[in-house]
Scaffold this motif. Structure first.
Motif, PDB file in Angstrom:
ATOM      1  N   PRO A  57      12.085  14.775  -4.364  1.00 34.57           N
ATOM      2  CA  PRO A  57      10.894  13.938  -4.222  1.00 34.57           C
ATOM      3  C   PRO A  57      10.813  13.192  -2.894  1.00 34.57           C
ATOM      4  O   PRO A  57       9.749  12.743  -2.492  1.00 34.57           O
ATOM      5  CB  PRO A  57      10.998  12.952  -5.383  1.00 34.57           C
ATOM      6  CG  PRO A  57      12.439  12.927  -5.735  1.00 34.57           C
ATOM      7  CD  PRO A  57      12.982  14.287  -5.416  1.00 34.57           C
ATOM      8  N   GLY A  58      11.946  13.018  -2.194  1.00 36.31           N
ATOM      9  CA  GLY A  58      11.908  12.245  -0.945  1.00 36.31           C
ATOM     10  C   GLY A  58      12.029  10.762  -1.230  1.00 36.31           C
ATOM     11  O   GLY A  58      12.445  10.340  -2.313  1.00 36.31           O
ATOM     12  N   SER A  59      11.626   9.945  -0.257  1.00 39.79           N
ATOM     13  CA  SER A  59      11.741   8.487  -0.405  1.00 39.79           C
ATOM     14  C   SER A  59      10.844   7.992  -1.527  1.00 39.79           C
ATOM     15  O   SER A  59       9.720   8.464  -1.695  1.00 39.79           O
ATOM     16  CB  SER A  59      11.342   7.815   0.911  1.00 39.79           C
ATOM     17  OG  SER A  59      11.206   6.426   0.715  1.00 39.79           O
ATOM     18  N   ILE A  60      11.360   7.039  -2.307  1.00 38.99           N
ATOM     19  CA  ILE A  60      10.532   6.490  -3.391  1.00 38.99           C
ATOM     20  C   ILE A  60      10.157   5.027  -3.132  1.00 38.99           C
ATOM     21  O   ILE A  60       9.634   4.344  -4.014  1.00 38.99           O
ATOM     22  CB  ILE A  60      11.232   6.635  -4.770  1.00 38.99           C
ATOM     23  CG1 ILE A  60      12.583   5.937  -4.767  1.00 38.99           C
ATOM     24  CG2 ILE A  60      11.370   8.087  -5.156  1.00 38.99           C
ATOM     25  CD1 ILE A  60      13.202   5.813  -6.146  1.00 38.99           C
ATOM     26  N   GLY A  61      10.403   4.532  -1.912  1.00 40.48           N
ATOM     27  CA  GLY A  61       9.988   3.167  -1.604  1.00 40.48           C
ATOM     28  C   GLY A  61      10.669   2.637  -0.356  1.00 40.48           C
ATOM     29  O   GLY A  61      11.503   3.306   0.252  1.00 40.48           O
ATOM     30  N   MET A  62      10.286   1.428   0.044  1.00 37.58           N
ATOM     31  CA  MET A  62      10.834   0.800   1.237  1.00 37.58           C
ATOM     32  C   MET A  62      12.229   0.235   0.944  1.00 37.58           C
ATOM     33  O   MET A  62      12.621   0.124  -0.205  1.00 37.58           O
ATOM     34  CB  MET A  62       9.917  -0.344   1.695  1.00 37.58           C
ATOM     35  CG  MET A  62       8.563   0.131   2.220  1.00 37.58           C
ATOM     36  SD  MET A  62       7.528   0.887   0.981  1.00 37.58           S
ATOM     37  CE  MET A  62       6.995  -0.522   0.066  1.00 37.58           C
ATOM     38  N   GLY A  63      12.966  -0.169   2.015  1.00 35.56           N
ATOM     39  CA  GLY A  63      14.333  -0.650   1.855  1.00 35.56           C
ATOM     40  C   GLY A  63      14.405  -2.103   1.411  1.00 35.56           C
ATOM     41  O   GLY A  63      14.304  -2.423   0.229  1.00 35.56           O
ATOM     42  N   THR A  64      14.551  -3.009   2.382  1.00 31.60           N
ATOM     43  CA  THR A  64      14.752  -4.418   2.042  1.00 31.60           C
ATOM     44  C   THR A  64      13.518  -5.042   1.409  1.00 31.60           C
ATOM     45  O   THR A  64      13.610  -5.809   0.464  1.00 31.60           O
ATOM     46  CB  THR A  64      15.118  -5.212   3.313  1.00 31.60           C
ATOM     47  OG1 THR A  64      16.165  -4.519   3.979  1.00 31.60           O
ATOM     48  CG2 THR A  64      15.600  -6.606   2.962  1.00 31.60           C
ATOM     49  N   GLY A  94      12.181  -3.845  -1.699  1.00 33.12           N
ATOM     50  CA  GLY A  94      13.497  -3.614  -2.309  1.00 33.12           C
ATOM     51  C   GLY A  94      13.434  -3.146  -3.750  1.00 33.12           C
ATOM     52  O   GLY A  94      14.367  -3.385  -4.525  1.00 33.12           O
ATOM     53  N   ARG A  95      12.353  -2.528  -4.131  1.00 34.31           N
ATOM     54  CA  ARG A  95      12.224  -2.002  -5.500  1.00 34.31           C
ATOM     55  C   ARG A  95      11.215  -0.852  -5.480  1.00 34.31           C
ATOM     56  O   ARG A  95      10.514  -0.665  -4.486  1.00 34.31           O
ATOM     57  CB  ARG A  95      11.738  -3.095  -6.460  1.00 34.31           C
ATOM     58  CG  ARG A  95      10.358  -3.620  -6.127  1.00 34.31           C
ATOM     59  CD  ARG A  95      10.033  -4.878  -6.915  1.00 34.31           C
ATOM     60  NE  ARG A  95       8.743  -5.425  -6.490  1.00 34.31           N
ATOM     61  CZ  ARG A  95       7.591  -5.157  -7.086  1.00 34.31           C
ATOM     62  NH1 ARG A  95       7.542  -4.340  -8.119  1.00 34.31           N
ATOM     63  NH2 ARG A  95       6.475  -5.711  -6.653  1.00 34.31           N
ATOM     64  N   VAL A  96      11.142  -0.105  -6.560  1.00 36.74           N
ATOM     65  CA  VAL A  96      10.146   0.965  -6.681  1.00 36.74           C
ATOM     66  C   VAL A  96       8.872   0.365  -7.262  1.00 36.74           C
ATOM     67  O   VAL A  96       8.905  -0.304  -8.295  1.00 36.74           O
ATOM     68  CB  VAL A  96      10.660   2.105  -7.583  1.00 36.74           C
ATOM     69  CG1 VAL A  96       9.611   3.197  -7.700  1.00 36.74           C
ATOM     70  CG2 VAL A  96      11.954   2.673  -7.024  1.00 36.74           C
ATOM     71  N   LEU A  97       7.740   0.577  -6.584  1.00 39.05           N
ATOM     72  CA  LEU A  97       6.474  -0.008  -7.035  1.00 39.05           C
ATOM     73  C   LEU A  97       5.972   0.697  -8.293  1.00 39.05           C
ATOM     74  O   LEU A  97       6.131   1.914  -8.438  1.00 39.05           O
ATOM     75  CB  LEU A  97       5.428   0.091  -5.918  1.00 39.05           C
ATOM     76  CG  LEU A  97       5.765  -0.688  -4.647  1.00 39.05           C
ATOM     77  CD1 LEU A  97       4.745  -0.411  -3.564  1.00 39.05           C
ATOM     78  CD2 LEU A  97       5.834  -2.179  -4.927  1.00 39.05           C
ATOM     79  N   PRO A  98       5.349  -0.042  -9.208  1.00 38.21           N
ATOM     80  CA  PRO A  98       4.837   0.563 -10.440  1.00 38.21           C
ATOM     81  C   PRO A  98       3.796   1.644 -10.128  1.00 38.21           C
ATOM     82  O   PRO A  98       3.036   1.529  -9.166  1.00 38.21           O
ATOM     83  CB  PRO A  98       4.179  -0.608 -11.179  1.00 38.21           C
ATOM     84  CG  PRO A  98       4.782  -1.832 -10.597  1.00 38.21           C
ATOM     85  CD  PRO A  98       5.127  -1.501  -9.180  1.00 38.21           C
ATOM     86  N   GLY A  99       3.780   2.698 -10.955  1.00 40.75           N
ATOM     87  CA  GLY A  99       2.806   3.771 -10.779  1.00 40.75           C
ATOM     88  C   GLY A  99       3.234   4.824  -9.792  1.00 40.75           C
ATOM     89  O   GLY A  99       2.451   5.722  -9.462  1.00 40.75           O
ATOM     90  N   LYS A 100       4.476   4.744  -9.275  1.00 38.48           N
ATOM     91  CA  LYS A 100       4.969   5.722  -8.310  1.00 38.48           C
ATOM     92  C   LYS A 100       4.980   7.111  -8.938  1.00 38.48           C
ATOM     93  O   LYS A 100       5.451   7.287 -10.056  1.00 38.48           O
ATOM     94  CB  LYS A 100       6.394   5.334  -7.880  1.00 38.48           C
ATOM     95  CG  LYS A 100       7.009   6.262  -6.861  1.00 38.48           C
ATOM     96  CD  LYS A 100       6.329   6.120  -5.533  1.00 38.48           C
ATOM     97  CE  LYS A 100       6.868   7.137  -4.550  1.00 38.48           C
ATOM     98  NZ  LYS A 100       6.017   7.235  -3.362  1.00 38.48           N
ATOM     99  N   LYS A 101       4.435   8.090  -8.223  1.00 38.01           N
ATOM    100  CA  LYS A 101       4.397   9.461  -8.741  1.00 38.01           C
ATOM    101  C   LYS A 101       5.797  10.077  -8.635  1.00 38.01           C
ATOM    102  O   LYS A 101       6.307  10.264  -7.537  1.00 38.01           O
ATOM    103  CB  LYS A 101       3.387  10.297  -7.955  1.00 38.01           C
ATOM    104  CG  LYS A 101       1.951   9.917  -8.225  1.00 38.01           C
ATOM    105  CD  LYS A 101       0.996  10.796  -7.462  1.00 38.01           C
ATOM    106  CE  LYS A 101      -0.447  10.453  -7.774  1.00 38.01           C
ATOM    107  NZ  LYS A 101      -1.389  11.284  -7.001  1.00 38.01           N
ATOM    108  N   MET A 102       6.376  10.348  -9.796  1.00 41.25           N
ATOM    109  CA  MET A 102       7.726  10.913  -9.839  1.00 41.25           C
ATOM    110  C   MET A 102       7.796  11.982 -10.926  1.00 41.25           C
ATOM    111  O   MET A 102       6.805  12.256 -11.608  1.00 41.25           O
ATOM    112  CB  MET A 102       8.747   9.798 -10.088  1.00 41.25           C
ATOM    113  CG  MET A 102       8.831   8.791  -8.941  1.00 41.25           C
ATOM    114  SD  MET A 102       9.873   7.384  -9.279  1.00 41.25           S
ATOM    115  CE  MET A 102      11.476   8.125  -9.094  1.00 41.25           C
TER     116      MET A 102
END
Length: 207
Positions: free
Chosen positions: A143-150, A153-161
């Motif tokens: 899937p690649g990156s699932i969000g930003m780092g610092t 610092g979390r995966v945002l709701p609704g992320k397509k996975m």
């Protein structure tokens, strides 16, 4: 607010029209459905009818379900569904509704559960592009990156996975009725409807 019926998908086929064109169609077995309850604004706060479909044995239902149907002297039914309508006075309990409720050429909305395809990756589920297949790439279907780092610092709701694909309620709108067979309670509509053969469907008159 439209009257609807319950039925099962039989399968797909094709028919020819007057000019010889092939029309892909789905064959549906509709009803007969029995009105099990009539709701009115005065009594319940809104206008609706509840219909039942599919005869079953008494042991398949719970006591509250059996009591609800026995109160109106109706045989045990597997499925109950409510449809909001504007004219409850035109219906009465124990009334039988069948395919003759609809007419040839009418447009209907068909709602049902889509085929479940299990746990699927992001390519199949969300049409993601894959990674390079050459030059030592180790990322092909990841899937690649699932969000930003610092930050944040979390995966945002609704992320397509990756996850469950299919097995959801799907509503296909404005399907044209091509053929009605009242003897066999068969409805033939143009196009495809959700799910596999045998799937339970709601057929509702389009606005």
């Amino acid at each position: 607010m439209s009257l609807g019926l319950l039925g099962n998908k039989i399968g797909m086929t094709q028919i020819f029209d007057e000019s010889g064109k092939i029309i892909p169609v789905t064959v549906l077995k509709i009803g007969p459905c029995i009105i099990t309850q009539v709701k009115t604004v005065l009594k319940d706060g809104y206008n609706a009818i509840q219909i039942g479909y599919g005869n079953v044995s008494r042991k398949s239902l719970t006591q509250p379900e059996l009591g609800h149907l026995q109160k109106s002297n109706i045989q045990p039914l597997k499925y109950l569904k409510e449809f909001k309508i504007n004219n409850p006075e035109d219906f009465q309990i124990n009334q039988v509704l069948n395919v003759e409720t609809f007419t040839t050429g009418q447009l209907v909305d068909v709602r049902g559960k889509s085929s479940g395809k299990g746990f699927s990756g992001v390519q199949k589920r969300h049409n993601f592009a894959r990674g390079p297949m050459t030059h030592g790439s180790k990322n092909h279907r990841a899937p690649g990156s699932i969000g930003m780092g610092t930050t944040p610092g979390r995966v945002l709701p609704g992320k397509k996975m990756a996850g469950q694909l299919g097995n959801k309620i799907i509503n296909i709108k404005k399907l044209k009725i091509i053929l009605i067979d009242s003897k066999e309670n068969i409805l033939v509509v143009k196009g495809s409807v959700p799910g596999k053969p045998g799937n339970l469907l709601s057929i509702i008159a389009s606005h």
